[in-house]
Design an enzyme around this catalytic site. Structure first.
Site, PDB file in Angstrom:
ATOM      1  N   ASN A   1       0.669  -1.341  -0.052  1.00  9.69           N
ATOM      2  CA  ASN A   1      -0.036  -0.034   0.044  1.00  9.69           C
ATOM      3  C   ASN A   1       1.044   1.326  -0.106  1.00  9.69           C
ATOM      4  O   ASN A   1       1.528   1.606   0.660  1.00  9.69           O
ATOM      5  CB  ASN A   1      -0.968  -0.193   1.306  1.00  9.69           C
TER       6      ASN A   1
ATOM      7  N   HIS B   1       1.143   6.226   2.074  1.00  8.54           N
ATOM      8  CA  HIS B   1       1.966   7.265   2.655  1.00  8.54           C
ATOM      9  C   HIS B   1       3.117   7.968   1.860  1.00  8.54           C
ATOM     10  O   HIS B   1       3.738   8.955   2.413  1.00  8.54           O
ATOM     11  CB  HIS B   1       2.405   6.486   3.936  1.00  8.54           C
TER      12      HIS B   1
ATOM     13  N   HIS C   1      -5.445   3.644  -1.566  1.00 10.78           N
ATOM     14  CA  HIS C   1      -6.700   4.016  -0.889  1.00 10.78           C
ATOM     15  C   HIS C   1      -7.284   5.266  -1.330  1.00 10.78           C
ATOM     16  O   HIS C   1      -6.610   6.574  -0.708  1.00 10.78           O
ATOM     17  CB  HIS C   1      -6.778   3.794   0.655  1.00 10.78           C
TER      18      HIS C   1
ATOM     19  N   GLU D   1      -8.409   0.527  -2.784  1.00 12.58           N
ATOM     20  CA  GLU D   1      -9.122   0.176  -1.427  1.00 12.58           C
ATOM     21  C   GLU D   1     -10.261   1.522  -1.501  1.00 12.58           C
ATOM     22  O   GLU D   1      -9.864   2.507  -1.674  1.00 12.58           O
ATOM     23  CB  GLU D   1      -8.290   0.404  -0.394  1.00 12.58           C
TER      24      GLU D   1
ATOM     25  N   GLU E   1     -10.423  -9.780   3.175  1.00 12.35           N
ATOM     26  CA  GLU E   1      -9.174  -9.395   3.857  1.00 12.35           C
ATOM     27  C   GLU E   1      -9.536  -9.257   5.236  1.00 12.35           C
ATOM     28  O   GLU E   1     -10.466  -8.501   5.667  1.00 12.35           O
ATOM     29  CB  GLU E   1      -8.672  -8.129   3.283  1.00 12.35           C
TER      30      GLU E   1
ATOM     31  N   HIS F   1      -3.319  -4.720   8.023  1.00 10.12           N
ATOM     32  CA  HIS F   1      -3.516  -3.672   8.884  1.00 10.12           C
ATOM     33  C   HIS F   1      -2.480  -3.439   9.945  1.00 10.12           C
ATOM     34  O   HIS F   1      -2.603  -4.591  10.923  1.00 10.12           O
ATOM     35  CB  HIS F   1      -4.981  -3.549   9.410  1.00 10.12           C
TER      36      HIS F   1
HETATM   37  N1  PXP Z   1      -5.613  -3.228   4.508  1.00  7.59           N
HETATM   38  C1  PXP Z   1      -6.498  -2.319   4.665  1.00  7.59           C
HETATM   39  C2  PXP Z   1      -7.860  -2.742   4.301  1.00  7.59           C
HETATM   40  C3  PXP Z   1      -6.295  -1.103   5.159  1.00  7.59           C
HETATM   41  O1  PXP Z   1      -7.318  -0.238   5.156  1.00  7.59           O
HETATM   42  C4  PXP Z   1      -4.988  -0.799   5.420  1.00  7.59           C
HETATM   43  C5  PXP Z   1      -4.517   0.748   5.581  1.00  7.59           C
HETATM   44  O2  PXP Z   1      -4.982   1.395   4.474  1.00  7.59           O
HETATM   45  C6  PXP Z   1      -4.023  -1.733   4.993  1.00  7.59           C
HETATM   46  C7  PXP Z   1      -4.368  -3.032   4.759  1.00  7.59           C
HETATM   47  C8  PXP Z   1      -2.520  -1.439   5.206  1.00  7.59           C
HETATM   48  O3  PXP Z   1      -2.325  -1.297   6.611  1.00  7.59           O
HETATM   49  P1  PXP Z   1      -1.016  -0.422   7.221  1.00  7.59           P
HETATM   50  O4  PXP Z   1      -0.599   0.789   6.455  1.00  7.59           O
HETATM   51  O5  PXP Z   1      -0.966  -0.437   8.579  1.00  7.59           O
HETATM   52  O6  PXP Z   1       0.022  -1.710   6.753  1.00  7.59           O
END
Ligand code: PXP
Length: 240
Positions: free
Chosen positions: A6, A9, A42, A69, A150, A190
């Site tokens: 992801n 950030h 996302h 997302e 997920e 997450h």
């Molecule tokens: N999966 C989902 C559904 C999420 O909302 C997020 C955060 O955007 C992640 C995975 C990734 O989480 P993290 O950034 O804490 O690794």
């Protein structure tokens, strides 16, 4: 085990100053080079990090599948239906949260989520639902006709003791086994990081982990290619 990275950030840093850099699309291409199996972004309703142009450029540029997302809000659904990413992961979204705080409640919002699932699937977009590791939610997801869920590892990641983490990991393992038995492909994510990921990566019923914040944070020090390679090495090459 597949690894979805992801890259939200990277965009958080860019939006902090309103600059053109760092570019999340360039980061995604480096993640791909480092061996990730999919890229996740996302598109939040408040556009706090990823912007509309990013998701279109990601869809255009990536070779690995792009996983969008998203909430089930009509304005975001319209974009997803136009964009047609390989995957869409539906998540609950609150304006004031720092990050996604929990799984979808399919019992509370069956019509809204069911409609979004049907419309996305009609465009050949594979839909995943982000759920807490709770049997009732998994049963409802299977009944909605999605192929993937997920499981939320947020609570596991937030625990401060080995005992509590072990308890949460067992919940995730049981939920993943139950979901597999329902014919679902099971991802998790997450809050996973370089220290806590191994226990989750060892769960046999899981096929994919989606990880963002910890990889982008490590990339500040090491560069994004080694950060992804190291996470890929930790999550292993288990065939599921
Ligand atoms: N999966 C989902 C559904 C999420 O909302 C997020 C955060 O955007 C992640 C995975 C990734 O989480 P993290 O950034 O804490 O690794």
């Amino acid at each position: 085990m597949r690894l979805g990275v992801n890259i939200d950030h990277v965009a958080t840093l860019r939006q902090a100053r309103g600059t053109e850099y760092p570019d999340p699309v360039a980061a995604a291409l480096l993640c791909e080079r480092a061996g990730c199996d999919s890229v996740v972004a996302h598109l939040r309703e408040d556009r706090r990090h990823i912007q509309d142009r990013d998701v279109y450029q990601l869809k255009e540029s990536l070779t690995v599948p792009f996983n969008l997302e998203m909430s089930a809000a009509p304005s975001i659904l319209r974009i997803a239906l136009d964009l047609r990413p390989a995957h869409a992961t539906l998540v609950p979204e609150k304006r004031r949260e720092l990050t996604t705080e929990g799984g979808l409640d399919l019992a509370a919002h069956p019509a809204r989520i069911g409609r979004a699932v049907r419309r996305l699937r009609a465009e050949n977009i594979q839909v995943s639902l982000f759920l807490d590791p709770v049997q009732k939610q998994i049963r409802l997801a299977a009944a909605m006709g999605v192929e993937i869920i997920e499981l939320n590892t947020g609570k596991y990641s937030d625990t401060r003791t080995v005992t509590a983490a072990g308890r949460e990991a067992v919940k995730i393992e049981k939920a993943a086994g139950y979901a597999r038995a329902q014919g679902l492909t099971v991802a998790a994510g997450h809050g996973l990081d370089y220290l806590n990921v191994s226990r989750i990566a060892a769960i046999p019923s899981l096929s994919e982990l989606n990880i963002g914040h910890s990889i982008i944070c490590r990339a500040v020090f090491t560069g994004i290619v080694p950060a992804v390679e190291e996470m890929k090495a930790l999550t292993g090459e288990k065939i599921s």
